[in-house]
Enzyme design. Structure first.
Site, short mmCIF file in Angstrom:
data_model
loop_
_atom_site.label_atom_id
_atom_site.label_comp_id
_atom_site.label_asym_id
_atom_site.label_seq_id
_atom_site.Cartn_x
_atom_site.Cartn_y
_atom_site.Cartn_z
N ASP A 6 0.82 -1.21 0.00
CA ASP A 6 0.00 0.00 0.00
C ASP A 6 0.86 1.26 0.00
OD1 ASP A 6 -2.32 -1.45 0.04
OD2 ASP A 6 -2.94 -0.86 2.05
N ASP A 7 0.24 2.36 -0.38
CA ASP A 7 0.83 3.72 -0.28
C ASP A 7 1.97 3.97 -1.25
OD1 ASP A 7 -0.97 3.78 1.86
OD2 ASP A 7 0.57 3.59 3.39
N HIS A 13 -7.58 4.00 1.35
CA HIS A 13 -6.55 4.37 2.32
C HIS A 13 -7.23 4.49 3.69
CE1 HIS A 13 -2.85 6.05 3.81
NE2 HIS A 13 -3.29 7.28 3.93
#
Length: 303
Positions: A13-14, A134
């Site tokens: 993620d991210d 998110h």
């Protein structure tokens, strides 16, 4: 027990958060330790991330962000219910509070989600094969409906539903964090019907809350997968393959002021925990564990 072919999607993620996060994710992918990434299009290094994904052929989806940093939709950057008085999104908990008080305009949520899909397409040259939220904003009340509509409109097939088997037995998770996770779990249960109705799919089993940051180790990942297998066998009862998504956050620690989504990097991204995840994920013992369990790494676009 029949030999179930397990497909494991390990999602970093991210992607796009900062150059050091990007580098860590690429290093993990090249080491065969992750198989999929989720891009923050409002991240300060999003364009760089899209370029790296193209160069290394990394399967990439969208990490929709309504809680950290700035919106990407021009119209919403100045005057919108999605912004706190400081001009940025409300934050992980602030978003939830504003939502519960009825302060968020759902048409603005939809506008921002669509703007993020469009920016993703502009950066990568294609629509995201998967799209999640998110800080798990996509399973929140009201938001889940708008999120599902956007996915259906764009024909985005896959998302994430963060219901983790065995979460309740993880006594190493501090109570305040466990409360947050149990809230995410409850919201996720209430989202299943909405996503199903819109024809959206997700992995048979999700893991990643119990293995985040300092809690990640070869044995915590093995434990999470092992406790997921019975549930996977049940979910995939009439199929020869079952899918698990493992959410991870590898990277090299952010160094302020570089990074973030408009307001600088947060504490978690500056901590040693990102590097700890990276170092754990690339361990050869994990690779041999996957082999021994007939687990094959893949991405959503391979399903």
């Amino acid at each position: 027990l029949r030999m179930l072919q397990v497909k494991l999607i390990i999602t970093g993620d991210d992607f796009g958060y900062c150059p050091r996060r990007n580098q860590g994710i690429v290093d993990c992918f090249l080491a065969g330790a992750i198989s999929n990434v989720s891009l923050l299009v409002n991240g300060s290094a999003a364009a760089d991330a899209a370029e790296l994904a193209r160069r290394h052929n990394i399967p990439i989806g969208l990490h929709a962000n309504l809680s950290e940093g700035s919106p990407v939709c021009e119209v919403l950057k100045t005057n919108s219910s999605l912004l706190h008085q400081d001009g940025f999104f409300h934050g992980k908990m602030g978003f939830r509070t504003a939502l519960s008080k009825g302060l968020l305009n759902m048409s603005e949520v939809k506008q921002e989600l669509k703007a993020q899909v469009e920016l993703f397409r502009e950066l990568t040259g294609h629509l995201p094969p998967h799209m999640d939220g998110h800080q798990h904003v996509h399973v929140l009340p009201e938001v889940r409906h708008v999120f599902a509509e956007v996915l259906e409109e764009y024909g985005i097939k896959y998302t994430r539903v963060p219901i983790e088997p065995g979460l309740h037995n993880c006594d190493w998770i501090p109570p305040s964090l466990m409360d947050f996770y149990l809230g995410v779990e409850e919201d996720s249960f209430n989202t299943v019907d909405v996503f199903t109705k819109h024809g959206i799919r997700w992995a048979d089993v999700y893991i990643g809350l119990s293995t985040m940051g300092r809690n990640m180790s070869v044995s915590s990942i093995r434990g999470a997968i092992d406790s997921a297998l019975p549930q996977l066998a049940a979910a995939a009862a009439h199929r020869s393959t079952g899918t698990i998504e493992l959410m991870v956050h590898p990277g090299y620690p952010s160094v302020p002021p570089v990074g973030g989504c408009g307001e600088g990097p947060d504490d978690f991204s500056q901590s040693w925990e990102r590097l700890h995840e990276l170092q754990t994920l690339i361990k050869p013992e994990l690779q041999s564990y996957y082999k021994s369990k007939n687990i094959q790494l893949c991405s959503f676009k391979d399903l």
